[in-house]
Motif scaffolding. Structure first.
Motif, PDB file in Angstrom:
ATOM      1  N   THR A   1      22.410   2.748  -0.628  1.00 39.55           N
ATOM      2  CA  THR A   1      21.039   2.319  -0.346  1.00 39.55           C
ATOM      3  C   THR A   1      20.352   3.149   0.733  1.00 39.55           C
ATOM      4  O   THR A   1      19.168   2.932   1.010  1.00 39.55           O
TER       5      THR A   1
ATOM      6  N   ASP B   1      25.170  -1.863   2.202  1.00 37.61           N
ATOM      7  CA  ASP B   1      24.691  -1.982   0.821  1.00 37.61           C
ATOM      8  C   ASP B   1      24.426  -3.431   0.420  1.00 37.61           C
ATOM      9  O   ASP B   1      23.649  -3.695  -0.504  1.00 37.61           O
TER      10      ASP B   1
ATOM     11  N   ARG C   1      20.989  -3.065   8.544  1.00 36.56           N
ATOM     12  CA  ARG C   1      20.040  -2.024   8.145  1.00 36.56           C
ATOM     13  C   ARG C   1      19.968  -0.956   9.236  1.00 36.56           C
ATOM     14  O   ARG C   1      20.174  -1.242  10.416  1.00 36.56           O
TER      15      ARG C   1
END
Length: 342
Positions: free
Chosen positions: A125, A304, A309
């Motif tokens: 991601t 992911d 984050r």
């Protein structure tokens, strides 16, 4: 290959970066040798850390006796271009990220060779720049909170400097575990660290953390000796004080196989805080994060899944690496600073 190089330690170099410190030299270096268990990675992005400036200034000469000239850089994301004869976990074309082993740093360059055990597949991601921001701070937070503190749901943890690189990751990791999190930051970043998950946020410009926080299970210190001494007051008996900014202790000297002189220096440097902690039945330890591909795979899964984050403040072009390092040294970055290389 092109790289940013330390020719000699300290702040007395002839070339300067405009901020009082010797500038890294931009030049050509030989491509790295590929050992049997290595992967050769074409670097796309590299994270910039306070550790880089400390190594450049010679602050870790006793702990990390590098031979100069040295390519700097402790975070990397890129693509595997070749593998050694004994490598089984990676193949050319794999997108990977890593914190190179401390003896083989050098991510401010076009290529790097690393042992496959230190490398992990990049989180799907994340962009290369986002991935390069993660290894050093992620492994630091993991090894402090999970491996050493054994942080559990319901425990209280105080994380210094919540808007910094380690802080932004550590807050998210602690909340994922289910801990109650306190942190410090400046007025401008109070809402930001709350959004990361901090339950109690202390504006260090308005309050003293040692007057507000009490009976915590764990403190993760990344600041100076003054903050470290005050952190003892925050912990309950049996608590753990883990410092990533020093002073190094005898256990660390033993871990790195330091000689008798270096071991004595570390014992003396940490004597005051160890005595203070021991008098309050608190466990003090110094953590110098180690490369670990297996832990990075655990971190990738958290990223992911959306549990953690990345927080990237700025991305600098490769040729502006000295500017990126100077920006990090100001201590005002929100999260991480990254260099885009390829």
């Amino acid at each position: 290959m092109k790289a940013f190089i330390v020719d000699r330690y300290g702040r007395n170099g002839r070339r300067r970066n405009g901020h009082g410190a010797a500038a890294l030299r931009f030049g050509e270096m030989p491509d790295p040798d590929l050992r049997d268990n290595d992967v050769l990675v074409q670097i796309h992005a590299a994270g910039v850390n306070v550790l880089d400036s400390k190594i450049r200034n010679g602050e870790f000469k006793l702990i990390l006796p590098y031979r100069l000239p040295l390519i700097l850089g402790n975070d990397v994301a890129g693509v595997v271009v070749r593998v050694g004869s004994k490598v089984r976990s990676f193949k050319p074309g794999d997108e990977v990220y890593a914190r190179p082993h401390q003896d083989r740093i050098g991510s401010f360059a076009e290529l790097i060779a690393m042992n496959e055990s230190d490398v992990a597949i990049k989180p799907k991601t994340l962009s290369m720049e986002e991935a390069a921001s993660m290894p050093l701070v992620g492994l630091t937070a993991w090894q402090a909170l999970i491996e050493r503190a054994h942080l559990k749901k319901g425990q209280k943890v105080f994380i210094h400097a919540g808007s910094g690189g380690v802080g932004t990751f550590a807050i998210q990791l602690a909340k994922h575990v289910g801990a109650f999190v306190a942190t410090t930051t400046s007025t401008a970043n109070v809402e930001f660290v709350k959004q990361l998950g901090a339950d109690v946020v202390i504006d260090y410009k308005k309050e003293n953390f040692e007057d507000v926080l009490h009976d915590y299970d764990v403190v993760l210190n990344s600041l100076d000796n003054d903050a470290l001494q005050k952190s003892v007051r925050v912990l309950k008996r049996g608590g753990k004080l883990i410092s990533i900014s020093g002073p190094p202790d005898p256990a660390f000297a033993k871990d790195i196989g330091a000689n008798a002189f270096v071991g004595l220096v570390m014992r003396l440097l940490s004597l005051r805080i160890r005595r203070q902690a021991r008098s309050q039945d608190i466990d003090y330890s110094f953590l110098f994060m180690q490369a670990n591909g297996e832990q990075l795979r655990e971190i990738s899964a958290l990223i992911d899944s959306g549990a953690i984050r990345p927080v990237v403040d700025r991305v600098f072009p490769f040729e502006s690496t000295n500017d990126a390092l100077a920006y990090v040294e100001k201590g005002r970055a929100k999260g991480k600073v990254v260099i885009k290389i390829g």
